[in-house]
Write a protein that holds these residues in place. Structure first.
Motif, PDB file in Angstrom:
ATOM      1  N   PRO A 218       0.823  -1.221   0.000  1.00 52.50           N
ATOM      2  CA  PRO A 218       0.000   0.000   0.000  1.00 52.50           C
ATOM      3  C   PRO A 218       0.853   1.264   0.000  1.00 52.50           C
ATOM      4  O   PRO A 218       1.929   1.303   0.599  1.00 52.50           O
ATOM      5  N   GLY A 219       0.361   2.286  -0.693  1.00 50.29           N
ATOM      6  CA  GLY A 219       1.122   3.503  -0.937  1.00 50.29           C
ATOM      7  C   GLY A 219       1.667   4.171   0.313  1.00 50.29           C
ATOM      8  O   GLY A 219       1.024   4.219   1.357  1.00 50.29           O
ATOM      9  N   ILE A 220       2.891   4.694   0.167  1.00 49.57           N
ATOM     10  CA  ILE A 220       3.548   5.435   1.246  1.00 49.57           C
ATOM     11  C   ILE A 220       3.282   6.922   1.042  1.00 49.57           C
ATOM     12  O   ILE A 220       3.238   7.404  -0.084  1.00 49.57           O
ATOM     13  N   ILE A 221       3.102   7.653   2.124  1.00 50.91           N
ATOM     14  CA  ILE A 221       2.992   9.104   2.043  1.00 50.91           C
ATOM     15  C   ILE A 221       4.066   9.706   2.942  1.00 50.91           C
ATOM     16  O   ILE A 221       4.645   9.017   3.782  1.00 50.91           O
ATOM     17  N   GLU A 222       4.331  10.969   2.774  1.00 49.73           N
ATOM     18  CA  GLU A 222       5.324  11.633   3.615  1.00 49.73           C
ATOM     19  C   GLU A 222       4.834  11.604   5.067  1.00 49.73           C
ATOM     20  O   GLU A 222       3.703  11.962   5.360  1.00 49.73           O
ATOM     21  N   ARG A 233       2.000   0.225   9.613  1.00 50.04           N
ATOM     22  CA  ARG A 233       1.311  -1.048   9.479  1.00 50.04           C
ATOM     23  C   ARG A 233       1.835  -1.868   8.309  1.00 50.04           C
ATOM     24  O   ARG A 233       1.883  -3.093   8.379  1.00 50.04           O
ATOM     25  N   PHE A 234       2.238  -1.183   7.222  1.00 49.03           N
ATOM     26  CA  PHE A 234       2.666  -1.923   6.042  1.00 49.03           C
ATOM     27  C   PHE A 234       4.130  -1.713   5.676  1.00 49.03           C
ATOM     28  O   PHE A 234       4.660  -2.438   4.845  1.00 49.03           O
ATOM     29  N   LEU A 235       4.799  -0.738   6.275  1.00 48.59           N
ATOM     30  CA  LEU A 235       6.208  -0.551   5.968  1.00 48.59           C
ATOM     31  C   LEU A 235       7.026  -1.793   6.310  1.00 48.59           C
ATOM     32  O   LEU A 235       8.029  -2.073   5.669  1.00 48.59           O
ATOM     33  N   ARG A 236       6.593  -2.549   7.321  1.00 41.63           N
ATOM     34  CA  ARG A 236       7.373  -3.718   7.711  1.00 41.63           C
ATOM     35  C   ARG A 236       7.426  -4.776   6.619  1.00 41.63           C
ATOM     36  O   ARG A 236       8.356  -5.581   6.564  1.00 41.63           O
ATOM     37  N   LEU A 262      10.411   9.214  -0.614  1.00 42.30           N
ATOM     38  CA  LEU A 262      10.208   7.790  -0.358  1.00 42.30           C
ATOM     39  C   LEU A 262      11.430   7.181   0.325  1.00 42.30           C
ATOM     40  O   LEU A 262      11.302   6.422   1.296  1.00 42.30           O
ATOM     41  N   THR A 263      12.606   7.530  -0.170  1.00 40.49           N
ATOM     42  CA  THR A 263      13.839   6.999   0.418  1.00 40.49           C
ATOM     43  C   THR A 263      13.989   7.439   1.869  1.00 40.49           C
ATOM     44  O   THR A 263      14.386   6.653   2.737  1.00 40.49           O
ATOM     45  N   GLU A 264      13.650   8.686   2.161  1.00 37.72           N
ATOM     46  CA  GLU A 264      13.776   9.200   3.523  1.00 37.72           C
ATOM     47  C   GLU A 264      12.807   8.495   4.473  1.00 37.72           C
ATOM     48  O   GLU A 264      13.151   8.203   5.628  1.00 37.72           O
ATOM     49  N   GLU A 265      11.585   8.205   4.014  1.00 31.98           N
ATOM     50  CA  GLU A 265      10.631   7.488   4.859  1.00 31.98           C
ATOM     51  C   GLU A 265      11.131   6.083   5.182  1.00 31.98           C
ATOM     52  O   GLU A 265      10.991   5.607   6.307  1.00 31.98           O
ATOM     53  N   LEU A 266      11.736   5.423   4.191  1.00 33.94           N
ATOM     54  CA  LEU A 266      12.293   4.094   4.439  1.00 33.94           C
ATOM     55  C   LEU A 266      13.463   4.188   5.416  1.00 33.94           C
ATOM     56  O   LEU A 266      13.616   3.341   6.303  1.00 33.94           O
ATOM     57  N   LEU A 274      17.944   0.826   3.105  1.00 31.01           N
ATOM     58  CA  LEU A 274      18.688   1.506   2.051  1.00 31.01           C
ATOM     59  C   LEU A 274      19.878   0.682   1.574  1.00 31.01           C
ATOM     60  O   LEU A 274      20.527   1.043   0.588  1.00 31.01           O
ATOM     61  N   ASP A 275      20.182  -0.429   2.258  1.00 31.40           N
ATOM     62  CA  ASP A 275      21.238  -1.329   1.795  1.00 31.40           C
ATOM     63  C   ASP A 275      20.735  -2.274   0.710  1.00 31.40           C
ATOM     64  O   ASP A 275      21.529  -2.941   0.045  1.00 31.40           O
ATOM     65  N   LYS A 276      19.420  -2.348   0.527  1.00 31.99           N
ATOM     66  CA  LYS A 276      18.867  -3.219  -0.505  1.00 31.99           C
ATOM     67  C   LYS A 276      19.072  -2.601  -1.889  1.00 31.99           C
ATOM     68  O   LYS A 276      19.204  -1.386  -2.033  1.00 31.99           O
ATOM     69  N   GLN A 277      19.052  -3.463  -2.895  1.00 30.57           N
ATOM     70  CA  GLN A 277      19.150  -2.968  -4.267  1.00 30.57           C
ATOM     71  C   GLN A 277      17.877  -2.191  -4.609  1.00 30.57           C
ATOM     72  O   GLN A 277      16.773  -2.616  -4.265  1.00 30.57           O
ATOM     73  N   ARG A 278      18.059  -1.076  -5.296  1.00 31.04           N
ATOM     74  CA  ARG A 278      16.928  -0.230  -5.655  1.00 31.04           C
ATOM     75  C   ARG A 278      16.872  -0.018  -7.169  1.00 31.04           C
ATOM     76  O   ARG A 278      17.899   0.226  -7.800  1.00 31.04           O
ATOM     77  N   LEU A 279      15.683  -0.132  -7.705  1.00 29.66           N
ATOM     78  CA  LEU A 279      15.437   0.146  -9.117  1.00 29.66           C
ATOM     79  C   LEU A 279      14.338   1.193  -9.205  1.00 29.66           C
ATOM     80  O   LEU A 279      13.511   1.314  -8.296  1.00 29.66           O
TER      81      LEU A 279
END
Length: 330
Positions: A218-222, A233-236, A262-266, A274-279
């Motif tokens: 589900p979509g992330i918001i700031e 609830r869903f970031l995990r 998005l990167t900052e929220e993660l 942020l250590d995971k590969q990102r595309l």
């Protein structure tokens, strides 16, 4: 996944069984009127056990199970007969389930393999019978050990989806449309924010009958890392993905800015993400001509592999799958 069927959080009271008491008994037979102590040990109380089951994908079957109670052990008997152990309670859970103690937040276990078992709440030990307590100076002990009491605690089970690729993006970025176009998953799709209210999993077919699993989160918001929107609830669910595929629409005000948010929220939620590969997939690119595509390319974040796609027309979807497969098997 139907909205009402996907449950990724349950809380229940887990109570293990008490151990059985040891027996106070003396051997009495026809020709042995005054035999020595022969009281048996009590049986162990039942455990509460978690077992991984690859066929499950939700905690729905545990949603209404508020109390899980294992049987107590039976008391020992004469003739050194040990009491029966209390029956264990085995809770089958989907892979990716994490168990925590509700009061302290301590993580007890993480179930990641089919058939993996973990003793969540351990049953009490059985008491020793009076046979164990005879000595040279006390050959007829009239006492035995009681069994240990069971343990009662509140447990939280959280499910983190196991997927190769996790889709990350703002609401209405085209994640569900992408998943539906390259897999057999049928997520709800709409032209309004927060169409997706539960994670969706899809198996994406690749060349030569190979495949990988993609999760639409589900979509992330700031502010999601502080609990805004669908928040924590869903970031995990993103923690378990090997690759994070950021999906940002071509008509976004600024692609680099959205990627940064998005990167900052993660990062706030879990810096290790942020250590995971990102595309980066720029969705809805059927709206672009060659000139606009060239202009947008200059605005993209540096160092992140990208591809312009369209789930509606199929543009570059095979190239996207090639990029994902290559990085999954580097």
């Amino acid at each position: 996944m139907a909205d009402s069927n996907f449950i990724d959080y349950v809380k229940f009271c887990s109570r293990s069984g008490a151990g059985g008491a040891g027996s106070v008994h003396f051997r009495r037979e026809k020709h042995v009127p005054k035999g020595g102590p022969d009281g048996g040990d009590g049986g162990r109380g039942g455990h509460v056990i978690l077992r991984g089951n690859a066929q499950l994908w939700t905690l729905l079957h545990l949603k209404y199970k508020k109390h899980v109670i294992a049987e107590p052990g039976r008391g020992g008997e004469g003739g050194r007969r040990k009491g029966a152990e209390g029956q264990d309670v085995i809770l089958e859970v989907p892979l990716g389930t994490v168990a925590r103690v509700a009061e302290t937040g301590e993580q007890r276990c993480e179930i990641t393999d089919d058939g993996q078992e973990f003793v969540l709440t351990r049953g009490g030990r059985g008491g020793m019978g009076n046979d164990h307590f005879k000595t040279a100076t006390n050959q007829a002990p009239h006492f035995a050990q009681p069994g240990e009491p069971g343990v009662e605690e509140w447990i939280i089970l959280e499910l983190k989806l196991l997927a190769d690729v996790g889709l990350v993006g703002f609401p209405n970025a085209g994640k569900s449309t992408l998943l539906a176009s390259i897999s057999a998953a049928k997520p709800e799709i709409g032209d309004y924010p927060f169409t997706t209210l539960v994670p969706n999993l899809g198996v994406v077919g690749y060349r030569n009958d190979r495949s990988f699993v993609m999760a639409d989160i589900p979509g992330i918001i700031e502010g999601a890392s502080e609990g805004r929107g669908l928040g924590l609830r869903f970031l995990r669910h993103i923690e378990r993905n090997s690759i994070l595929l950021f999906v940002i629409p071509a008509d976004a005000d600024n692609i680099s800015t959205q990627f940064g948010i998005l990167t900052e929220e993660l990062r706030k939620f879990n810096p290790e993400l942020l250590d995971k590969q990102r595309l980066l997939a720029i969705s809805k690119s059927d709206l672009l001509d060659e000139e606009l595509t060239t202009a947008l390319t200059k605005e993209l974040p540096e160092g992140i592999p990208y591809v312009f796609i369209s789930a509606i027309t199929g543009k570059n979807l095979d190239r996207l799958k090639d990029m994902i497969w290559q990085r999954l098997h580097e």
